[in-house]
Design a protein around this motif. Structure first.
Motif, mmCIF file in Angstrom:
data_model
loop_
_atom_site.group_PDB
_atom_site.id
_atom_site.type_symbol
_atom_site.label_atom_id
_atom_site.label_comp_id
_atom_site.label_asym_id
_atom_site.label_seq_id
_atom_site.Cartn_x
_atom_site.Cartn_y
_atom_site.Cartn_z
ATOM 1 N N GLY A 203 0.849 -1.192 0.000
ATOM 2 C CA GLY A 203 0.000 0.000 0.000
ATOM 3 C C GLY A 203 0.882 1.238 0.000
ATOM 4 O O GLY A 203 2.058 1.178 -0.354
ATOM 5 N N THR A 204 0.313 2.338 0.447
ATOM 6 C CA THR A 204 1.072 3.594 0.409
ATOM 7 C C THR A 204 2.308 3.519 1.302
ATOM 8 O O THR A 204 3.381 4.002 0.932
ATOM 9 C CB THR A 204 0.182 4.766 0.859
ATOM 10 N N ALA A 205 2.161 2.915 2.497
ATOM 11 C CA ALA A 205 3.293 2.899 3.436
ATOM 12 C C ALA A 205 4.473 2.125 2.867
ATOM 13 O O ALA A 205 5.592 2.657 2.796
ATOM 14 C CB ALA A 205 2.846 2.290 4.766
ATOM 15 N N ALA A 206 4.244 0.873 2.457
ATOM 16 C CA ALA A 206 5.358 0.055 1.931
ATOM 17 C C ALA A 206 5.933 0.697 0.673
ATOM 18 O O ALA A 206 7.147 0.680 0.444
ATOM 19 C CB ALA A 206 4.868 -1.362 1.636
ATOM 20 N N THR A 207 5.052 1.260 -0.151
ATOM 21 C CA THR A 207 5.520 1.902 -1.377
ATOM 22 C C THR A 207 6.413 3.093 -1.065
ATOM 23 O O THR A 207 7.508 3.235 -1.623
ATOM 24 C CB THR A 207 4.311 2.371 -2.221
ATOM 25 N N MET A 208 5.959 3.967 -0.151
ATOM 26 C CA MET A 208 6.738 5.183 0.128
ATOM 27 C C MET A 208 8.035 4.865 0.864
ATOM 28 O O MET A 208 9.049 5.541 0.671
ATOM 29 C CB MET A 208 5.894 6.189 0.923
ATOM 30 N N MET A 209 8.014 3.836 1.718
ATOM 31 C CA MET A 209 9.270 3.456 2.392
ATOM 32 C C MET A 209 10.282 2.975 1.358
ATOM 33 O O MET A 209 11.459 3.335 1.403
ATOM 34 C CB MET A 209 8.990 2.376 3.450
ATOM 35 N N ALA A 210 9.815 2.166 0.396
ATOM 36 C CA ALA A 210 10.719 1.641 -0.638
ATOM 37 C C ALA A 210 11.195 2.747 -1.568
ATOM 38 O O ALA A 210 12.375 2.807 -1.945
ATOM 39 C CB ALA A 210 9.999 0.549 -1.435
ATOM 40 N N ILE A 211 10.297 3.639 -1.932
ATOM 41 C CA ILE A 211 10.670 4.753 -2.811
ATOM 42 C C ILE A 211 11.738 5.617 -2.143
ATOM 43 O O ILE A 211 12.701 6.059 -2.777
ATOM 44 C CB ILE A 211 9.409 5.580 -3.168
ATOM 45 N N THR A 212 11.583 5.837 -0.843
ATOM 46 C CA THR A 212 12.543 6.692 -0.147
ATOM 47 C C THR A 212 13.906 6.017 -0.075
ATOM 48 O O THR A 212 14.946 6.668 -0.215
ATOM 49 C CB THR A 212 12.003 7.062 1.249
ATOM 50 N N GLU A 213 13.897 4.695 0.097
ATOM 51 C CA GLU A 213 15.177 3.973 0.025
ATOM 52 C C GLU A 213 15.763 4.091 -1.387
ATOM 53 O O GLU A 213 16.963 4.347 -1.548
ATOM 54 C CB GLU A 213 14.978 2.495 0.390
ATOM 55 N N ALA A 214 14.922 3.922 -2.415
ATOM 56 C CA ALA A 214 15.410 4.006 -3.798
ATOM 57 C C ALA A 214 15.909 5.409 -4.142
ATOM 58 O O ALA A 214 16.787 5.567 -4.986
ATOM 59 C CB ALA A 214 14.301 3.582 -4.767
ATOM 60 N N LEU A 215 15.376 6.421 -3.476
ATOM 61 C CA LEU A 215 15.873 7.793 -3.674
ATOM 62 C C LEU A 215 17.278 7.961 -3.094
ATOM 63 O O LEU A 215 17.967 8.925 -3.410
ATOM 64 C CB LEU A 215 14.947 8.795 -2.969
ATOM 65 N N GLY A 216 17.649 7.063 -2.203
ATOM 66 C CA GLY A 216 18.965 7.150 -1.568
ATOM 67 C C GLY A 216 18.920 7.727 -0.174
ATOM 68 O O GLY A 216 19.956 7.937 0.455
ATOM 69 N N MET A 217 17.726 7.985 0.372
ATOM 70 C CA MET A 217 17.602 8.670 1.661
ATOM 71 C C MET A 217 17.562 7.720 2.864
ATOM 72 O O MET A 217 17.414 8.168 3.995
ATOM 73 C CB MET A 217 16.341 9.551 1.660
#
Ligand code: FES
Length: 351
Positions: A203-217
């Motif tokens: 959902g939004t939580a797992a997606t945003m956590m993964a996206i933030t890791e993929a951003l490098g943050m």
């Protein structure tokens, strides 16, 4: 660690290191709390922005996890200070947490700006908390590392794994159809969310956590760790150690969040079959960073990227399974074999 800064160049030195009356006040009030000059002198002060609250089950462990972060900060020679921020509990806040994402962004930015801080650890995960924390940190511009709260364990009922959200709809329909009774419905209520952590579907939580890791943050691999797994507190300690070095190395978000980083994040989003809500948040985060990302960017990148993850609701499994299968780190490796996905991360390295 390559040191680019001297202790006198730390931002906190303006509060704590100079010989004027105002600084006397700051130092005397730190002593009032029970700290002594050995605690802060010449050390990066690390603000731990914690969105823990007693009514946010997704963040119920973050109070304890902040202690793991502090341990890491102290080990690396920093001075940790925990600052609470509004906790946007998706399951309780009405009418919608979306009204408060930007409030959290403002709060994060101003907490970092107004205090004698040199670096930030951002703790969150429940839906809007991730973009809120990241947006605030981008605007402030201090070195910052994000700690994903991590997904809760799989739900369990009657020998079946239950997923947050999707199985509520499924079994509510079964109940209305008369296929399950009140007692079974009550058992499902007690089994669908059985540990702290965020929703364990994509959902939004797992997606945003993964996206933030993929951003490098966030630290590589951190976003897939289940909240209740002992890897999670260990990761918090690593983040605490790392943020101290990020301050000395002078590694703020603007050096990490390039257009290529956002392209990576969107590619990862597509490969995960992530939530469409991410579009709203990624556009907002990119614009904070002065980078143009729009619907056309998502459309263009979606045409290049295959869906690799197999997590509900678009797939079959849950985030705990995704972690056991190698998590985001393995998925990004797989994706790198097909696409260019190199980017700088909080580690200070391009991976
Ligand atoms: Fe917090 Fe779903 S309710 S992540």
């Amino acid at each position: 660690m390559s040191r680019k800064k001297r202790p006198e160049e730390l931002r906190s030195h303006r509060w704590l290191g100079v010989a004027d009356m105002r600084s006397f006040g700051h130092r005397s009030r730190l002593r009032q709390i029970g700290y002594d000059s050995d605690d802060w002198q010449g050390k990066p002060v690390i603000g731990i922005i914690n969105t823990w609250s007693e009514i946010n089950p997704c963040h119920a462990h973050l109070r304890a996890r902040a202690e793991n972060v502090k341990r890491g900060v102290l080990q690396a020679g920093g001075f940790p200070i925990e600052l609470p921020a509004i906790s946007l509990s998706e399951t309780f806040v009405k009418p919608t947490t979306m009204l408060y994402r930007n409030l959290l962004a403002m709060e994060t930015e101003e907490l970092l700006r107004s205090h004698p801080l040199d670096g930030a650890v951002l703790m969150g995960g429940c839906d809007k908390t991730t973009p809120g924390l990241i947006m605030g940190a981008i605007s402030m511009g201090l070195p910052a590392i994000y700690i994903p709260a991590g997904p809760m364990l799989r739900g369990n009922w009657n020998g079946q794994y239950l997923g947050s959200g999707s199985d509520v709809w499924k079994y509510w329909t079964e109940k209305r159809a008369g296929n399950i009774n009140d007692q079974e419905w009550d058992e499902i209520e007690g089994g669908i969310a059985r540990s702290f952590g965020t929703c364990m579907v994509m959902g939004t939580a797992a997606t945003m956590m993964a996206i933030t890791e993929a951003l490098g943050m966030a630290l590589p691999g951190s976003s897939s760790i289940p909240a209740a797994d002992s890897n999670h507190p260990r990761m918090c300690g690593q983040a605490g150690r790392r943020i101290v070095d990020m301050v000395w190395e002078d590694l703020p978000p603007e050096k990490i969040l390039t257009p290529a980083a956002f392209d990576n994040a969107i590619k990862v989003h597509m490969a995960m079959g992530g939530s469409t809500n991410a579009i709203i948040h990624v556009v907002a985060m990119a614009r904070r960073a002065g980078i143009n990302v729009d619907m056309e960017t998502f459309d263009r990148l979606s045409r290049e990227v295959p869906v690799l993850a197999n997590v509900r609701p678009s797939g079959k499994h849950l985030m705990e399974d995704f972690f056991y299968a190698g998590g985001l780190r393995a998925m990004m490796q797989n994706l790198r074999e097909k696409l260019d996905l190199s980017c700088m991360t909080v580690t200070g390295k391009t991976i």
